[in-house]
Enzyme design. Structure first.
Site, PDB file in Angstrom:
ATOM      1  N   ASP A  67       0.831  -1.205   0.000  1.00  0.00           N
ATOM      2  CA  ASP A  67       0.000   0.000   0.000  1.00  0.00           C
ATOM      3  C   ASP A  67       0.869   1.259   0.000  1.00  0.00           C
ATOM      4  OD1 ASP A  67       0.987  -0.278   2.565  1.00  0.00           O
ATOM      5  OD2 ASP A  67      -0.951  -0.476   3.534  1.00  0.00           O
ATOM      6  N   ASN A 136      -7.994  -0.298  13.570  1.00  0.00           N
ATOM      7  CA  ASN A 136      -9.390  -0.498  13.160  1.00  0.00           C
ATOM      8  C   ASN A 136      -9.576  -1.842  12.452  1.00  0.00           C
ATOM      9  OD1 ASN A 136      -8.057  -0.090  10.803  1.00  0.00           O
ATOM     10  ND2 ASN A 136      -9.300   1.628  10.081  1.00  0.00           N
ATOM     11  N   HIS A 138      -7.734  -2.935   9.868  1.00  0.00           N
ATOM     12  CA  HIS A 138      -7.413  -2.963   8.434  1.00  0.00           C
ATOM     13  C   HIS A 138      -6.195  -3.841   8.143  1.00  0.00           C
ATOM     14  CE1 HIS A 138      -4.724   0.969   8.568  1.00  0.00           C
ATOM     15  NE2 HIS A 138      -4.025  -0.101   8.931  1.00  0.00           N
ATOM     16  N   GLU A 143      -9.871  -0.882   4.512  1.00  0.00           N
ATOM     17  CA  GLU A 143     -10.509  -0.333   5.698  1.00  0.00           C
ATOM     18  C   GLU A 143     -11.808  -1.088   6.020  1.00  0.00           C
ATOM     19  OE1 GLU A 143      -8.452   1.427   7.170  1.00  0.00           O
ATOM     20  OE2 GLU A 143      -8.454   3.532   6.586  1.00  0.00           O
TER      21      GLU A 143
HETATM   22  C1  F6R Z   1       1.378  -0.633   6.276  1.00  0.00           C
HETATM   23  C2  F6R Z   1       0.085  -1.297   6.357  1.00  0.00           C
HETATM   24  C3  F6R Z   1      -0.798  -1.117   7.538  1.00  0.00           C
HETATM   25  C4  F6R Z   1      -0.109  -1.529   8.849  1.00  0.00           C
HETATM   26  C5  F6R Z   1      -1.067  -1.400  10.023  1.00  0.00           C
HETATM   27  C6  F6R Z   1      -0.375  -1.717  11.342  1.00  0.00           C
HETATM   28  O1  F6R Z   1       2.009  -0.945   5.054  1.00  0.00           O
HETATM   29  O2  F6R Z   1      -0.272  -1.967   5.449  1.00  0.00           O
HETATM   30  O3  F6R Z   1      -1.953  -1.877   7.331  1.00  0.00           O
HETATM   31  O4  F6R Z   1       0.322  -2.860   8.730  1.00  0.00           O
HETATM   32  O5  F6R Z   1      -1.589  -0.129  10.078  1.00  0.00           O
HETATM   33  O6  F6R Z   1       0.638  -0.790  11.574  1.00  0.00           O
HETATM   34  P1  F6R Z   1       1.651  -0.958  12.788  1.00  0.00           P
HETATM   35  O7  F6R Z   1       2.408  -2.208  12.539  1.00  0.00           O
HETATM   36  O8  F6R Z   1       2.524   0.257  12.721  1.00  0.00           O
HETATM   37  O9  F6R Z   1       0.824  -1.025  14.021  1.00  0.00           O
END
Ligand code: F6R
Length: 240
Positions: A67, A136, A138, A143
């Site tokens: 992403d 959340n 995701h 989302e």
């Molecule tokens: C980032 C991504 C997001 C993160 C998620 C958790 O490339 O795809 O979905 O994996 O927001 O983020 P952390 O690991 O920082 O809690």
């Protein structure tokens, strides 16, 4: 789906790194898709150390994006591009030809999605995906409420993601949209590993693992994946 619970972030990261290293040893041409963020940060440090010690060779692997924040340039320290470059591609000396990321500055994002889907298809799909879980629920930028049957797409980021995402940036940054692989890529990946650590993830991991399988909590669809492992630490597992 396999669930493994580790003592803490360090132990979790060691096992996650070992799983990736084993995978690449048996699949040296693997197509890899790695999340950015805090959850996999130490895992990446450990795989880089292993590669530098010649215990594993990533030079023939290809890397696809998971992403990116729309409108954020690759030079921005908060971009997924910058994170991957700094934590993985540069230290592993991955050739540019083996790196396939979204251009989130493109004025034709639909075309970026098409190109990514085509590339993944031409490569025979993603072999290994390593994902984190948002506060959340995701995965990537899929989302809550996302469609299950979707490949790459552009999304409006929800309030939680816009707020939590600020942690990656030096100064307050407007984060309205993301471009992401879809849940269909996730479910079709040959193997997937999901990482979560820290007590702040305990509530969402309870929903992911014990709640209803629903795109209201996108990460819960991991329970439909045929070859998936959830690796979490004891703090993230506290409510299971
Ligand atoms: C980032 C991504 C997001 C993160 C998620 C958790 O490339 O795809 O979905 O994996 O927001 O983020 P952390 O690991 O920082 O809690």
């Amino acid at each position: 789906m396999q669930l493994s619970i580790y003592k803490d972030y360090e132990e979790l990261s060691h096992y996650a790194a070992a799983a990736i290293i084993d995978f690449v040893k048996t699949n040296p041409l693997a197509v890899l898709c790695f999340a950015t963020g805090d959850s996999p940060r130490l895992t990446y440090k450990l795989i880089v150390e292993a590669a530098q010690a010649k215990k594993v060779d990533f030079s023939k692997c290809s890397f696809t994006a998971l992403d990116e924040w729309v409108g954020i340039s690759p030079e921005n320290e908060g971009s997924c591009h910058h994170f991957l470059e700094t934590n993985i591609f540069k230290p592993l000396q991955i050739e540019a030809a083996n790196i396939h990321l979204f251009d989130a500055l493109s004025d034709d994002l639909a075309n970026e999605c098409r190109k990514m889907d085509q590339l993944i298809q031409e490569k025979g799909g993603i072999d290994l995906m390593l994902v984190g879980v948002g506060m959340n629920g995701h995965i990537g930028f899929n989302e809550p409420g996302t469609l299950i049957d979707q490949y790459s797409h552009v999304v409006n980021l929800d309030d939680t993601t816009q707020k939590v995402g600020q942690k990656y940036f030096k100064e307050a940054t407007q984060l309205k949209q993301g471009i992401t692989l879809g849940l269909k890529h996730f479910l079709q990946s040959k193997k997937t590993i999901m990482l979560a650590s820290d007590s702040k993830k305990a509530g969402i991991m309870k929903q992911v693992i014990k709640g209803e399988i629903s795109t209201a909590v996108p990460a819960s669809v991991i329970r439909m994946h045929l070859n998936a492992e959830i690796m979490i630490d004891e703090e993230a597992a506290a409510l299971l």
